[in-house]
Design an enzyme around this catalytic site. Structure first.
Site, mmCIF file in Angstrom:
data_model
loop_
_atom_site.group_PDB
_atom_site.id
_atom_site.type_symbol
_atom_site.label_atom_id
_atom_site.label_comp_id
_atom_site.label_asym_id
_atom_site.label_seq_id
_atom_site.Cartn_x
_atom_site.Cartn_y
_atom_site.Cartn_z
ATOM 1 N N LYS A 292 -2.660 -13.519 -2.641
ATOM 2 C CA LYS A 292 -3.046 -12.115 -2.795
ATOM 3 C C LYS A 292 -4.003 -11.996 -3.983
ATOM 4 O O LYS A 292 -3.735 -12.539 -5.050
ATOM 5 C CB LYS A 292 -1.779 -11.278 -3.030
ATOM 6 C CG LYS A 292 -1.941 -9.819 -2.743
ATOM 7 C CD LYS A 292 -0.591 -9.145 -2.489
ATOM 8 C CE LYS A 292 -0.774 -7.646 -2.326
ATOM 9 N NZ LYS A 292 0.389 -6.972 -1.813
ATOM 10 N N GLU A 377 13.247 1.905 4.903
ATOM 11 C CA GLU A 377 13.697 3.223 4.471
ATOM 12 C C GLU A 377 14.947 3.677 5.231
ATOM 13 O O GLU A 377 15.855 4.265 4.635
ATOM 14 C CB GLU A 377 12.569 4.258 4.633
ATOM 15 C CG GLU A 377 11.416 4.095 3.660
ATOM 16 C CD GLU A 377 10.406 3.024 4.070
ATOM 17 O OE1 GLU A 377 10.561 2.429 5.162
ATOM 18 O OE2 GLU A 377 9.457 2.780 3.294
ATOM 19 N N ARG A 405 10.890 7.808 8.067
ATOM 20 C CA ARG A 405 11.587 6.707 8.734
ATOM 21 C C ARG A 405 13.116 6.863 8.717
ATOM 22 O O ARG A 405 13.805 6.262 9.528
ATOM 23 C CB ARG A 405 11.240 5.387 8.036
ATOM 24 C CG ARG A 405 9.852 4.852 8.303
ATOM 25 C CD ARG A 405 9.857 4.016 9.551
ATOM 26 N NE ARG A 405 8.530 3.719 10.017
ATOM 27 C CZ ARG A 405 7.893 2.565 9.777
ATOM 28 N NH1 ARG A 405 8.482 1.625 9.067
ATOM 29 N NH2 ARG A 405 6.703 2.365 10.263
HETATM 30 C C1 LIG Z 1 7.107 2.558 5.983
HETATM 31 C C2 LIG Z 1 6.306 2.164 4.779
HETATM 32 N N1 LIG Z 1 6.920 2.025 3.592
HETATM 33 C C3 LIG Z 1 6.215 1.667 2.498
HETATM 34 C C4 LIG Z 1 4.871 1.439 2.588
HETATM 35 C C5 LIG Z 1 4.060 1.121 1.334
HETATM 36 N N2 LIG Z 1 3.457 -0.224 1.395
HETATM 37 C C6 LIG Z 1 2.170 -0.399 1.729
HETATM 38 S S1 LIG Z 1 1.724 -1.998 1.756
HETATM 39 C C7 LIG Z 1 3.249 -2.484 1.274
HETATM 40 C C8 LIG Z 1 3.530 -3.936 1.056
HETATM 41 C C9 LIG Z 1 3.138 -4.733 2.234
HETATM 42 O O1 LIG Z 1 3.328 -6.092 1.967
HETATM 43 P P1 LIG Z 1 2.768 -7.150 2.997
HETATM 44 O O2 LIG Z 1 3.077 -6.718 4.377
HETATM 45 O O3 LIG Z 1 3.278 -8.471 2.586
HETATM 46 O O4 LIG Z 1 1.215 -7.057 2.834
HETATM 47 P P2 LIG Z 1 0.273 -7.593 1.657
HETATM 48 O O5 LIG Z 1 -0.235 -6.376 0.965
HETATM 49 O O6 LIG Z 1 1.079 -8.464 0.753
HETATM 50 O O7 LIG Z 1 -0.816 -8.316 2.327
HETATM 51 C C10 LIG Z 1 4.107 -1.392 1.106
HETATM 52 C C11 LIG Z 1 5.510 -1.456 0.649
HETATM 53 C C12 LIG Z 1 4.261 1.617 3.845
HETATM 54 N N3 LIG Z 1 2.941 1.467 4.022
HETATM 55 N N4 LIG Z 1 4.996 1.956 4.914
#
Ligand SMILES: Cc1ncc(C[n+]2csc(CCOP(=O)(O)OP(=O)(O)O)c2C)c(N)n1
Length: 634
Positions: A292, A377, A405
């Site tokens: 990342k 959630e 959610r």
């Molecule tokens: C239902 C929901 N909860 C929380 C989020 C906030 N959120 C956006 S990206 C993320 C982390 C995602 O991690 P990953 O899938 O590993 O993607 P990366 O950014 O590491 O590539 C979160 C918690 C969201 N988009 N949707």
């Protein structure tokens, strides 16, 4: 400050050749490496201006190049989970010239959008939907007798969400290709959590053991008479040695072919593995390991900070400050720690948003009383119900739009048995640049219909503190407190009267118009009152505090003594605060003109908060205009 990018010139020679979908097919292998560098430079420069999701995009540059080299757009379908990492895809599908307006009002959206491009297969924004959506698209293609590639890209963080497993379960019987790319960077927004995350890291670190597996088999095979049988035994013992030696066994056992783990920054390896994966008849998961923030030192060092970042100085990585005032999130973070010091029953829950909700502070002081449940959630709400049954007071800090959610769980697992769970609902109202999927404009509507639930909103920082204390220490049942993104209001900080259940706060008494403001609309209401006074109109100003229980006595009294009752809220109209007020007036046969000023019943796109408020008629001038032109019944 850039790493590995010494070859960069000031002109993006290869990127210049990318102007339309599929242009990448004209670019050779060596040029693709240069393209990766140029895309990274482009991303850092553009995101530094208006902010955005930088670190995740820097991590998927090679993966996106590899996918685009093998897929045909728009016929093939590529679904980005959450969608915050779709910038490179946007660049490669002819949208690079729109990046100066990324996330701005009427500009390029920060998430995939079918209405923006037919190369975006599915609108995303909330996590863990890509496998379900992709599977639906595959099934539709099957029925329509179409044969195109369908690929879902999901991060390891998003794999903490339960929908992924429902989708795996459903996909297992599929007879045609459906390629799921697991983009594993060990990070959600902050470090990833939970059993699946541990499992993935055991796969990553198991690589050196693969050689060992062959050695073990060779040694066993050399044992006379029993050797072959022992090898077979070892190979088929699922819970024994196989578990140690076969990466991806979890997926394989579910019927999903597993490839990997492969280096997600190695274009050659990506190309070979994707070609193989696309030839599988059935569901296949390609486990890709990425970094990342790759290529930009500040983002590599602090991927959490650069996950979603505001404007910053490219040379230093320092944020360009946009205001020095304390944010509502910080007010919550400080206050919940103070409350927890005095009340050992208080525990805190986040769904992968420890930094965003401010709970990181709570975690540092009370690591044993802090729970990060992952991007889950719905589970978080029921988990809170369980903690409450065990005699604790859970405080679930969660963004308004993500709490959607957990709607069923709030009803059934918390409110039904009147569990004392506190929902600290951040990012309520207009959130801004992340657009439709992230605006917190529905929570009042979906919460107001739930019996037993108390719903409050503070008008300033001080009131958030007192409401939190009230919710934890004075209420026995489920409570929701909603507060917006951004700086907390400091207007009249010492003016707060004591919080009483279901009682509004009458701030000023007038004779003509009554304005009842809910939560963060208060400052605008106060300004409107001053402007009305200049026009010779005397206004009563009420800070509603509660949507539930609603202060019907005050509302009825006001309705009977004014010519016009105006309600203000940052929530959609249907089911919101204003409708509740109108309902209370009508129930009590109060015949007074009303103006419900709220977000219209429509999805609110991305843009700056102030600009959106103006567009929606929620800024001071628009409110004043609405009141001045309201028809007043005699
Ligand atoms: C239902 C929901 N909860 C929380 C989020 C906030 N959120 C956006 S990206 C993320 C982390 C995602 O991690 P990953 O899938 O590993 O993607 P990366 O950014 O590491 O590539 C979160 C918690 C969201 N988009 N949707």
């Amino acid at each position: 400050m850039y790493t590995n990018l010494k070859r960069w010139g000031s002109v993006a020679v290869v990127l210049e050749k990318i102007n339309h979908p599929n242009d990448i097919k004209k670019i050779d292998k060596e040029e693709k490496k240069v393209l990766a560098y140029e895309i990274r430079k482009f991303l850092v420069e553009k995101v530094s201006k208006n902010g955005g999701h930088l670190a995740s995009n820097l991590g998927v540059v090679e993966l996106t190049i590899a996918l685009h080299s093998l897929m045909d757009f728009p016929e093939d379908k590529l679904i980005w989970d959450v969608g915050h990492q779709s910038y490179v895809h946007k660049i490669l599908t002819g949208r690079k010239d729109r990046f100066d307006e990324l996330r701005c009002t009427d500009g390029l959206c920060g998430f995939p959008k079918i209405s923006e491009s037919d190369c975006d297969a599915f609108d995303t924004g909330h996590s863990t939907t890509s496998i379900s959506a992709g599977l639906g698209i595959v099934k539709a293609m099957e029925l329509n007798k179409e044969n195109h590639k369908v690929v879902a890209v999901i991060g390891d963080g998003s794999l903490t969400g339960g929908m992924a497993y429902e989708a795996f379960n459903n996909a297992a019987s599929l007879k045609r290709n459906f390629t799921i790319i697991l983009n594993d960077n060990h990070m959600s927004i902050s470090r990833n959590v939970g059993g699946m995350s541990k499992y993935l890291s055991s796969i990553r670190t198991a690589r050196p053991y693969l050689g060992l597996k062959e050695n073990v088999e060779n040694v066993l095979a050399s044992i006379p008479t029993f050797g072959d049988r022992l090898v077979n035994r070892v190979r088929t013992t699922k819970n024994g040695i196989k578990a140690l030696f076969v990466p991806g066994m979890f997926f394989e056992d579910m019927g999903i072919k597993y490839f990997g783990p492969i280096d997600g920054h190695d274009l050659k390896a990506l190309n070979q593995t994707l070609l193989e994966a696309f030839s599988v008849e059935g569901p296949v998961l390609v486990h890709v390991v990425t970094k990342k923030g790759k290529g930009y030192v500040p983002a590599e060092k602090q991927p959490g900070k650069f996950h979603g970042v505001g404007p910053f100085d490219v040379k230093t990585g320092e944020l360009i400050s946009n205001g020095n005032g304390i944010k509502y999130t910080d007010v919550f973070a400080n206050e919940i720690v103070k409350i927890a010091r005095n009340n050992p029953k208080v525990v805190a829950i986040t769904a992968a948003m420890a930094d965003g909700t401010g709970l990181a502070k709570f975690k540092r002081e009370f690591p044993n009383r802090f729970f990060d449940v992952g991007i889950a959630e719905a589970h978080g709400v029921t988990f809170a119900g369980g903690l409450s049954v065990g005699g604790l007071i859970p405080v679930f800090a969660v963004y308004s739009s993500f709490l959607q959610r957990g709607f069923d769980q709030i009803i059934t697992d918390v409110a039904l048995t009147n569990r004392h769970v506190v929902f600290a609902i951040d990012r309520a109202g207009i959130v801004g640049q992340d657009g439709e999927t992230h605006q917190g404009d529905f929570d009042l509507s979906y919460l107001n219909l739930i019996p037993n639930l108390t719903i409050m909103a503070p008008r300033n920082a001080k009131e958030l503190e007192t409401m939190l204390d009230f919710a934890v220490n004075k209420v026995d049942g489920p409570v929701a407190i909603r507060y917006p993104r951004g700086e907390a209001s400091k207007v009249l900080p010492n003016f707060n009267s004591e919080i009483k259940l279901g009682k509004a706060e009458v701030i000023a008494k007038g004779a003509d118009v009554a304005i009842i403001s809910f939560g963060n609309m208060f400052d605008r209401a106060l300004n409107v009152c001053k402007l009305l006074e200049d026009e010779g109109i005397s206004a009563t100003l009420v800070n509603a505090r509660f949507l539930k229980p609603l202060d019907e006595d005050t509302i009825v009294n006001i309705g009977r003594t004014h010519k016009l009752v105006v309600t203000l809220e940052e929530n959609v109209k249907t089911g919101g605060f204003g409708e509740a007020v109108v309902c209370a007036l009508s129930k009590n046969q109060v015949n007074v003109s009303t103006e419900v000023i709220s977000i219209p019943d429509a999805f609110v796109p991305h843009g700056k908060v102030d600009e959106l408020n103006k567009k929606l008629g929620l800024d001071t001038e628009s409110i004043l205009h609405r009141i001045m032109s309201a028809k007043i019944s005699e």
